[in-house]
Design a protein around this motif. Structure first.
Motif, PDB file in Angstrom:
ATOM      1  N   ASN A 236       1.214  13.627  11.486  1.00  0.00           N
ATOM      2  CA  ASN A 236       2.503  13.321  12.107  1.00  0.00           C
ATOM      3  C   ASN A 236       3.400  12.379  11.313  1.00  0.00           C
ATOM      4  OD1 ASN A 236       1.886  14.764  14.616  1.00  0.00           O
ATOM      5  ND2 ASN A 236       0.395  13.120  14.976  1.00  0.00           N
ATOM      6  N   TYR A 237       2.800  11.594  10.408  1.00  0.00           N
ATOM      7  CA  TYR A 237       3.562  10.551   9.727  1.00  0.00           C
ATOM      8  C   TYR A 237       3.295  10.540   8.229  1.00  0.00           C
ATOM      9  CZ  TYR A 237       4.941   8.326  14.137  1.00  0.00           C
ATOM     10  OH  TYR A 237       5.489   8.065  15.367  1.00  0.00           O
ATOM     11  N   VAL A 238       4.221   9.892   7.504  1.00  0.00           N
ATOM     12  CA  VAL A 238       4.026   9.573   6.097  1.00  0.00           C
ATOM     13  C   VAL A 238       4.183   8.064   5.947  1.00  0.00           C
ATOM     14  CG1 VAL A 238       4.852   9.875   3.738  1.00  0.00           C
ATOM     15  CG2 VAL A 238       4.900  11.811   5.332  1.00  0.00           C
ATOM     16  N   SER A 239       3.146   7.410   5.445  1.00  0.00           N
ATOM     17  CA  SER A 239       3.190   5.973   5.170  1.00  0.00           C
ATOM     18  C   SER A 239       3.452   5.786   3.675  1.00  0.00           C
ATOM     19  CB  SER A 239       1.865   5.301   5.541  1.00  0.00           C
ATOM     20  OG  SER A 239       1.566   5.470   6.908  1.00  0.00           O
ATOM     21  N   ILE A 240       4.447   4.970   3.351  1.00  0.00           N
ATOM     22  CA  ILE A 240       4.808   4.725   1.948  1.00  0.00           C
ATOM     23  C   ILE A 240       4.602   3.241   1.661  1.00  0.00           C
ATOM     24  CG2 ILE A 240       6.589   4.954   0.186  1.00  0.00           C
ATOM     25  CD1 ILE A 240       7.987   6.955   2.144  1.00  0.00           C
ATOM     26  N   TRP A 241       3.610   2.940   0.852  1.00  0.00           N
ATOM     27  CA  TRP A 241       3.315   1.549   0.499  1.00  0.00           C
ATOM     28  C   TRP A 241       3.981   1.219  -0.837  1.00  0.00           C
ATOM     29  CZ3 TRP A 241       1.977  -2.759   2.633  1.00  0.00           C
ATOM     30  CH2 TRP A 241       1.533  -3.826   1.846  1.00  0.00           C
ATOM     31  N   ASP A 242       4.830   0.207  -0.834  1.00  0.00           N
ATOM     32  CA  ASP A 242       5.503  -0.262  -2.044  1.00  0.00           C
ATOM     33  C   ASP A 242       4.564  -1.238  -2.752  1.00  0.00           C
ATOM     34  OD1 ASP A 242       7.098  -1.753  -3.893  1.00  0.00           O
ATOM     35  OD2 ASP A 242       8.903  -1.140  -2.817  1.00  0.00           O
ATOM     36  N   CYS A 243       4.015  -0.810  -3.882  1.00  0.00           N
ATOM     37  CA  CYS A 243       3.015  -1.606  -4.587  1.00  0.00           C
ATOM     38  C   CYS A 243       3.614  -2.801  -5.320  1.00  0.00           C
ATOM     39  CB  CYS A 243       2.267  -0.732  -5.600  1.00  0.00           C
ATOM     40  SG  CYS A 243       1.327   0.615  -4.859  1.00  0.00           S
ATOM     41  N   GLU A 244       4.926  -2.821  -5.497  1.00  0.00           N
ATOM     42  CA  GLU A 244       5.571  -3.933  -6.181  1.00  0.00           C
ATOM     43  C   GLU A 244       6.002  -5.017  -5.198  1.00  0.00           C
ATOM     44  OE1 GLU A 244       8.628  -1.749  -8.205  1.00  0.00           O
ATOM     45  OE2 GLU A 244       7.380  -1.474  -9.995  1.00  0.00           O
ATOM     46  N   LYS A 245       6.458  -4.599  -4.013  1.00  0.00           N
ATOM     47  CA  LYS A 245       6.931  -5.560  -3.017  1.00  0.00           C
ATOM     48  C   LYS A 245       5.921  -5.801  -1.895  1.00  0.00           C
ATOM     49  CE  LYS A 245      11.771  -4.260  -3.767  1.00  0.00           C
ATOM     50  NZ  LYS A 245      13.005  -3.688  -3.139  1.00  0.00           N
ATOM     51  N   ASN A 246       4.872  -4.992  -1.860  1.00  0.00           N
ATOM     52  CA  ASN A 246       3.850  -5.077  -0.813  1.00  0.00           C
ATOM     53  C   ASN A 246       4.453  -4.988   0.589  1.00  0.00           C
ATOM     54  OD1 ASN A 246       1.566  -5.261  -2.492  1.00  0.00           O
ATOM     55  ND2 ASN A 246       1.927  -7.438  -2.828  1.00  0.00           N
ATOM     56  N   ILE A 247       5.267  -3.951   0.757  1.00  0.00           N
ATOM     57  CA  ILE A 247       5.844  -3.668   2.071  1.00  0.00           C
ATOM     58  C   ILE A 247       5.594  -2.193   2.410  1.00  0.00           C
ATOM     59  CG2 ILE A 247       7.597  -5.479   2.018  1.00  0.00           C
ATOM     60  CD1 ILE A 247       9.621  -3.411   1.116  1.00  0.00           C
TER      61      ILE A 247
END
Length: 256
Positions: A236-247
């Motif tokens: 149902n979802y897509v999680s996008i982890w920003d590896c530079e900002k850790n958000i």
């Protein structure tokens, strides 16, 4: 935005904020364990055979890595305290032998019970060239031990084959759960395998969103791997982890 969409977004933000907070808490514990182990073994090589184990926990603005003896009634051998930089040059070492504090004893007890379960329950799998790492967390009346799979070789990130054990206030096990039923190995150490973004998928039983164990692992290795983003795709979802900002950003698959 419709009211239903607004409420869904609010609910999603609440869930993902909790996941991120837990993942970062686990990361801080593992960082202290990583560098604390390096310091202890370098400074006290003759104590290696006396170590019964170690664990890390937060104490105010510090994260402490504690080593305890192999004796029947364990004693603290040393405590290594880190600030938010986890710099080994500014870490403070207390090597006065002492008893556990009541809080430390609670951590020790659930860690010991988790280790006994790992060694006796077929739920837990150990793969070649890996080891299982225990991360005990106690927050008010909530007591958990996460179990992560770590690589024994450099240049590898391992996601999955992770577990969550939950205990009641009297340290009795009330739930054991496998978070990912598979194991994902991502190589980053070879020059011809450089990736800017990486991805893995979640089966329905793992949940709609990235897990706190995923976030912990990504934060531990993302700088070495030099990744920009990691995607977790569920039904149902897509999680996008920003590896530079850790958000974290979480979108419905339709929106994505």
């Amino acid at each position: 935005m419709s009211l239903d969409s607004y409420l869904l977004a609010q609910d999603t933000d609440s869930i993902t904020s909790s996941i991120v907070a837990e993942g970062k808490k686990m990361y801080r514990s593992e960082m202290a364990s990583w560098y604390g182990t390096d310091i202890f073994l370098e400074k006290y090589p003759d104590q290696k055979s006396n170590i019964g184990g170690y664990f890390s926990y937060e104490d105010g603005n510090l994260t402490k890595c504690l080593f305890f003896s192999r004796t029947e009634i364990p004693k603290v051998l040393a405590t290594i305290s880190f600030d938010s930089t986890y710099s080994t040059s500014t870490a403070k070492i207390d090597d006065i032998s002492r008893d556990f504090t009541p809080y430390e004893n609670e951590i020790y007890v659930i860690r010991k019970k988790a280790l006994q379960l790992i060694n006796s329950d077929t739920l837990f799998k150990v793969y070649d060239n890996t080891n299982l790492n225990l991360i005990p967390l106690i927050k008010e009346t909530e007591k958990k031990v996460y179990v992560l799979t770590g690589p024994q070789s450099n240049g590898v990130v391992i996601l999955g084959n992770d577990y969550l054990l939950t205990f009641d206030k009297d340290n009795n096990l009330i739930e054991k759960k496998q978070l990912h039923k598979n194991i994902i190995t991502i190589d980053y150490g070879q020059a011809d395998l450089k990736e800017v973004s990486t991805i893995h998928t979640h089966l329905p039983e793992t949940g709609d969103f990235i897990t706190s164990t995923d976030i912990c692992t990504l934060m531990l290795y993302e700088k070495f791997a030099k990744w920009n983003q990691h995607y977790v795709i569920s039904e149902n979802y897509v999680s996008i982890w920003d590896c530079e900002k850790n958000i974290l950003a979480a979108l419905t698959r339709d929106a994505w």
